[in-house]
Design a protein around this motif. Structure first.
Motif, PDB file in Angstrom:
ATOM      1  N   ARG A 126       4.035   9.811  -7.547  1.00 26.26           N
ATOM      2  CA  ARG A 126       5.018   9.983  -8.561  1.00 26.26           C
ATOM      3  C   ARG A 126       4.465  10.245  -9.865  1.00 26.26           C
ATOM      4  O   ARG A 126       4.709  11.143 -10.608  1.00 26.26           O
ATOM      5  CB  ARG A 126       6.078   8.802  -8.733  1.00 26.26           C
ATOM      6  CG  ARG A 126       7.412   9.139  -9.355  1.00 26.26           C
ATOM      7  CD  ARG A 126       8.264   7.932  -9.260  1.00 26.26           C
ATOM      8  NE  ARG A 126       8.202   7.424  -7.922  1.00 26.26           N
ATOM      9  CZ  ARG A 126       8.578   5.951  -7.847  1.00 26.26           C
ATOM     10  NH1 ARG A 126       9.082   5.487  -8.862  1.00 26.26           N
ATOM     11  NH2 ARG A 126       8.572   5.445  -6.520  1.00 26.26           N
ATOM     12  N   ALA A 127       3.464   9.635 -10.295  1.00 27.86           N
ATOM     13  CA  ALA A 127       2.666   9.844 -11.311  1.00 27.86           C
ATOM     14  C   ALA A 127       1.642  10.672 -11.300  1.00 27.86           C
ATOM     15  O   ALA A 127       1.271  11.389 -12.673  1.00 27.86           O
ATOM     16  CB  ALA A 127       1.613   8.518 -11.645  1.00 27.86           C
ATOM     17  N   GLY A 128       1.573  11.773 -10.442  1.00 31.46           N
ATOM     18  CA  GLY A 128       0.641  12.855 -10.203  1.00 31.46           C
ATOM     19  C   GLY A 128      -0.604  12.565 -10.312  1.00 31.46           C
ATOM     20  O   GLY A 128      -1.664  13.491 -10.843  1.00 31.46           O
ATOM     21  N   VAL A 129      -1.082  11.188  -9.898  1.00 32.60           N
ATOM     22  CA  VAL A 129      -2.692  11.066  -9.917  1.00 32.60           C
ATOM     23  C   VAL A 129      -3.107  11.021  -8.420  1.00 32.60           C
ATOM     24  O   VAL A 129      -2.227  10.873  -7.665  1.00 32.60           O
ATOM     25  CB  VAL A 129      -2.974   9.602 -10.495  1.00 32.60           C
ATOM     26  CG1 VAL A 129      -2.517   9.652 -12.146  1.00 32.60           C
ATOM     27  CG2 VAL A 129      -2.271   8.574  -9.908  1.00 32.60           C
ATOM     28  N   ARG A 130      -4.373  11.137  -8.373  1.00 29.04           N
ATOM     29  CA  ARG A 130      -4.930  11.158  -6.994  1.00 29.04           C
ATOM     30  C   ARG A 130      -5.053   9.921  -6.450  1.00 29.04           C
ATOM     31  O   ARG A 130      -5.125   8.917  -6.965  1.00 29.04           O
ATOM     32  CB  ARG A 130      -6.655  11.359  -7.154  1.00 29.04           C
ATOM     33  CG  ARG A 130      -7.306  11.691  -5.818  1.00 29.04           C
ATOM     34  CD  ARG A 130      -8.599  11.913  -6.021  1.00 29.04           C
ATOM     35  NE  ARG A 130      -9.444  10.975  -7.154  1.00 29.04           N
ATOM     36  CZ  ARG A 130      -9.902  10.088  -6.608  1.00 29.04           C
ATOM     37  NH1 ARG A 130      -9.923   9.587  -5.465  1.00 29.04           N
ATOM     38  NH2 ARG A 130     -10.665   9.060  -7.623  1.00 29.04           N
ATOM     39  N   TYR A 131      -4.571   9.719  -5.099  1.00 26.13           N
ATOM     40  CA  TYR A 131      -4.347   8.521  -4.474  1.00 26.13           C
ATOM     41  C   TYR A 131      -5.520   7.763  -4.274  1.00 26.13           C
ATOM     42  O   TYR A 131      -6.516   8.562  -3.817  1.00 26.13           O
ATOM     43  CB  TYR A 131      -3.675   8.673  -3.041  1.00 26.13           C
ATOM     44  CG  TYR A 131      -3.655   7.535  -2.205  1.00 26.13           C
ATOM     45  CD1 TYR A 131      -2.903   6.404  -2.616  1.00 26.13           C
ATOM     46  CD2 TYR A 131      -4.562   7.290  -1.075  1.00 26.13           C
ATOM     47  CE1 TYR A 131      -2.774   5.236  -2.012  1.00 26.13           C
ATOM     48  CE2 TYR A 131      -4.504   6.375  -0.364  1.00 26.13           C
ATOM     49  CZ  TYR A 131      -3.642   5.040  -0.889  1.00 26.13           C
ATOM     50  OH  TYR A 131      -3.986   3.939  -0.139  1.00 26.13           O
ATOM     51  N   SER A 132      -5.973   6.475  -4.402  1.00 27.42           N
ATOM     52  CA  SER A 132      -7.030   5.921  -3.944  1.00 27.42           C
ATOM     53  C   SER A 132      -6.412   4.387  -3.415  1.00 27.42           C
ATOM     54  O   SER A 132      -5.273   3.854  -3.850  1.00 27.42           O
ATOM     55  CB  SER A 132      -8.010   5.622  -5.165  1.00 27.42           C
ATOM     56  OG  SER A 132      -7.388   4.868  -6.112  1.00 27.42           O
ATOM     57  N   ASN A 147       0.752  -1.043   0.139  1.00 22.28           N
ATOM     58  CA  ASN A 147       0.075   0.104   0.034  1.00 22.28           C
ATOM     59  C   ASN A 147       0.759   1.282  -0.058  1.00 22.28           C
ATOM     60  O   ASN A 147       0.471   2.242  -0.539  1.00 22.28           O
ATOM     61  CB  ASN A 147      -1.064   0.146   1.176  1.00 22.28           C
ATOM     62  CG  ASN A 147      -1.974  -1.355   1.084  1.00 22.28           C
ATOM     63  OD1 ASN A 147      -2.496  -1.355  -0.115  1.00 22.28           O
ATOM     64  ND2 ASN A 147      -2.757  -1.448   2.027  1.00 22.28           N
ATOM     65  N   ARG A 148       1.849   1.355   0.697  1.00 18.87           N
ATOM     66  CA  ARG A 148       2.865   2.479   0.834  1.00 18.87           C
ATOM     67  C   ARG A 148       3.472   2.566  -0.696  1.00 18.87           C
ATOM     68  O   ARG A 148       3.527   3.752  -1.052  1.00 18.87           O
ATOM     69  CB  ARG A 148       3.973   2.027   1.719  1.00 18.87           C
ATOM     70  CG  ARG A 148       3.531   2.707   3.217  1.00 18.87           C
ATOM     71  CD  ARG A 148       4.685   2.871   4.102  1.00 18.87           C
ATOM     72  NE  ARG A 148       5.104   1.345   4.427  1.00 18.87           N
ATOM     73  CZ  ARG A 148       4.705   0.670   5.482  1.00 18.87           C
ATOM     74  NH1 ARG A 148       3.815   1.173   6.163  1.00 18.87           N
ATOM     75  NH2 ARG A 148       5.542  -0.249   5.872  1.00 18.87           N
ATOM     76  N   HIS A 149       3.901   1.459  -1.198  1.00 21.06           N
ATOM     77  CA  HIS A 149       4.561   1.618  -2.486  1.00 21.06           C
ATOM     78  C   HIS A 149       3.473   2.183  -3.624  1.00 21.06           C
ATOM     79  O   HIS A 149       4.010   3.035  -4.514  1.00 21.06           O
ATOM     80  CB  HIS A 149       5.149   0.346  -2.880  1.00 21.06           C
ATOM     81  CG  HIS A 149       6.451  -0.196  -2.284  1.00 21.06           C
ATOM     82  ND1 HIS A 149       7.610   0.317  -2.986  1.00 21.06           N
ATOM     83  CD2 HIS A 149       6.573  -0.681  -1.376  1.00 21.06           C
ATOM     84  CE1 HIS A 149       8.589   0.032  -2.394  1.00 21.06           C
ATOM     85  NE2 HIS A 149       8.114  -0.768  -1.084  1.00 21.06           N
ATOM     86  N   PHE A 150       2.252   1.840  -3.537  1.00 20.90           N
ATOM     87  CA  PHE A 150       1.277   2.126  -4.445  1.00 20.90           C
ATOM     88  C   PHE A 150       0.868   3.631  -4.186  1.00 20.90           C
ATOM     89  O   PHE A 150       0.964   4.369  -5.103  1.00 20.90           O
ATOM     90  CB  PHE A 150      -0.155   1.538  -4.104  1.00 20.90           C
ATOM     91  CG  PHE A 150      -1.081   1.501  -4.903  1.00 20.90           C
ATOM     92  CD1 PHE A 150      -1.092   0.983  -6.339  1.00 20.90           C
ATOM     93  CD2 PHE A 150      -2.457   2.385  -4.755  1.00 20.90           C
ATOM     94  CE1 PHE A 150      -2.241   1.555  -7.389  1.00 20.90           C
ATOM     95  CE2 PHE A 150      -3.255   2.526  -5.389  1.00 20.90           C
ATOM     96  CZ  PHE A 150      -3.312   2.067  -6.929  1.00 20.90           C
ATOM     97  N   ALA A 151       0.849   3.826  -3.015  1.00 20.03           N
ATOM     98  CA  ALA A 151       0.733   5.506  -2.731  1.00 20.03           C
ATOM     99  C   ALA A 151       1.859   6.274  -3.231  1.00 20.03           C
ATOM    100  O   ALA A 151       1.701   7.389  -3.954  1.00 20.03           O
ATOM    101  CB  ALA A 151       0.455   5.873  -1.224  1.00 20.03           C
ATOM    102  N   ALA A 152       3.154   5.927  -3.151  1.00 19.42           N
ATOM    103  CA  ALA A 152       4.153   6.482  -3.740  1.00 19.42           C
ATOM    104  C   ALA A 152       4.219   6.537  -5.185  1.00 19.42           C
ATOM    105  O   ALA A 152       4.266   7.541  -5.955  1.00 19.42           O
ATOM    106  CB  ALA A 152       5.402   6.089  -3.199  1.00 19.42           C
ATOM    107  N   ARG A 153       3.676   5.528  -5.797  1.00 19.94           N
ATOM    108  CA  ARG A 153       3.599   5.514  -7.278  1.00 19.94           C
ATOM    109  C   ARG A 153       2.476   6.441  -7.628  1.00 19.94           C
ATOM    110  O   ARG A 153       2.549   7.265  -8.793  1.00 19.94           O
ATOM    111  CB  ARG A 153       3.478   4.054  -7.650  1.00 19.94           C
ATOM    112  CG  ARG A 153       4.357   3.035  -7.653  1.00 19.94           C
ATOM    113  CD  ARG A 153       5.542   3.606  -8.518  1.00 19.94           C
ATOM    114  NE  ARG A 153       6.583   2.479  -8.418  1.00 19.94           N
ATOM    115  CZ  ARG A 153       7.241   2.030  -9.503  1.00 19.94           C
ATOM    116  NH1 ARG A 153       6.955   2.182 -10.583  1.00 19.94           N
ATOM    117  NH2 ARG A 153       8.256   1.216  -9.108  1.00 19.94           N
ATOM    118  N   CYS A 154       1.304   6.492  -6.928  1.00 23.28           N
ATOM    119  CA  CYS A 154       0.422   7.487  -7.359  1.00 23.28           C
ATOM    120  C   CYS A 154       1.021   8.756  -7.361  1.00 23.28           C
ATOM    121  O   CYS A 154       0.630   9.587  -8.206  1.00 23.28           O
ATOM    122  CB  CYS A 154      -1.018   7.533  -6.565  1.00 23.28           C
ATOM    123  SG  CYS A 154      -1.874   5.853  -6.902  1.00 23.28           S
TER     124      CYS A 154
END
Length: 136
Positions: free
Chosen positions: A70-76, A61-68
């Protein structure tokens, strides 16, 4: 449309964009494997830590949040991506049983009542315009 096979399960159909992402990850994993040497643990998964072990859910989940970010997209939440997929399939008029199979649900009620949201007419029109623009 390609199929991804996992040990002990039937193949899951995947759009080429997903298959490409998995192939890219497998290439990165090969680098991780060679760098880890004897510390590598082969668990049979493609998305693993740099030592080949499965991610702990909180770390994933932490990696997913970081990727969001980095990509400049809203976290979900990661789990919400399944709900998004279900809603997009409904918006694209995919037959509910097909959506159920894609999401690997055992009951159609789960797909249609829990995971999907029926979009408004405006949303449907926006998705059609998006489809036309993506087709080039």
């Amino acid at each position: 449309m390609a199929r991804l096979r996992h040990r002990g399960s039937r193949g899951a159909p995947l759009p080429e964009i997903c298959l490409t992402a998995i192939k890219d990850r497998a290439e990165r994993q090969a680098v991780d494997r060679s760098q880890a040497g004897d510390a590598w643990t082969d668990c049979g998964l493609v998305i693993t830590t740099t030592h080949g072990t499965p991610y702990e859910p909180r770390n994933f989940n932490r990696h997913f949040a970081a990727r969001c970010a980095r990509a400049g997209v809203r976290y979900s939440k990661v789990h919400d991506t399944r709900r998004t997929c279900a809603s997009l399939l409904v918006a694209l008029d995919v037959h509910p049983q097909v959506a159920m199979q894609i999401l690997r649900h055992s009951q159609i009620a789960v797909t249609m009542e829990v995971y999907s949201e029926v979009p408004s007419a405006t949303t449907r029109e926006a998705l059609k315009r998006l489809e036309v623009s993506l087709d080039g």
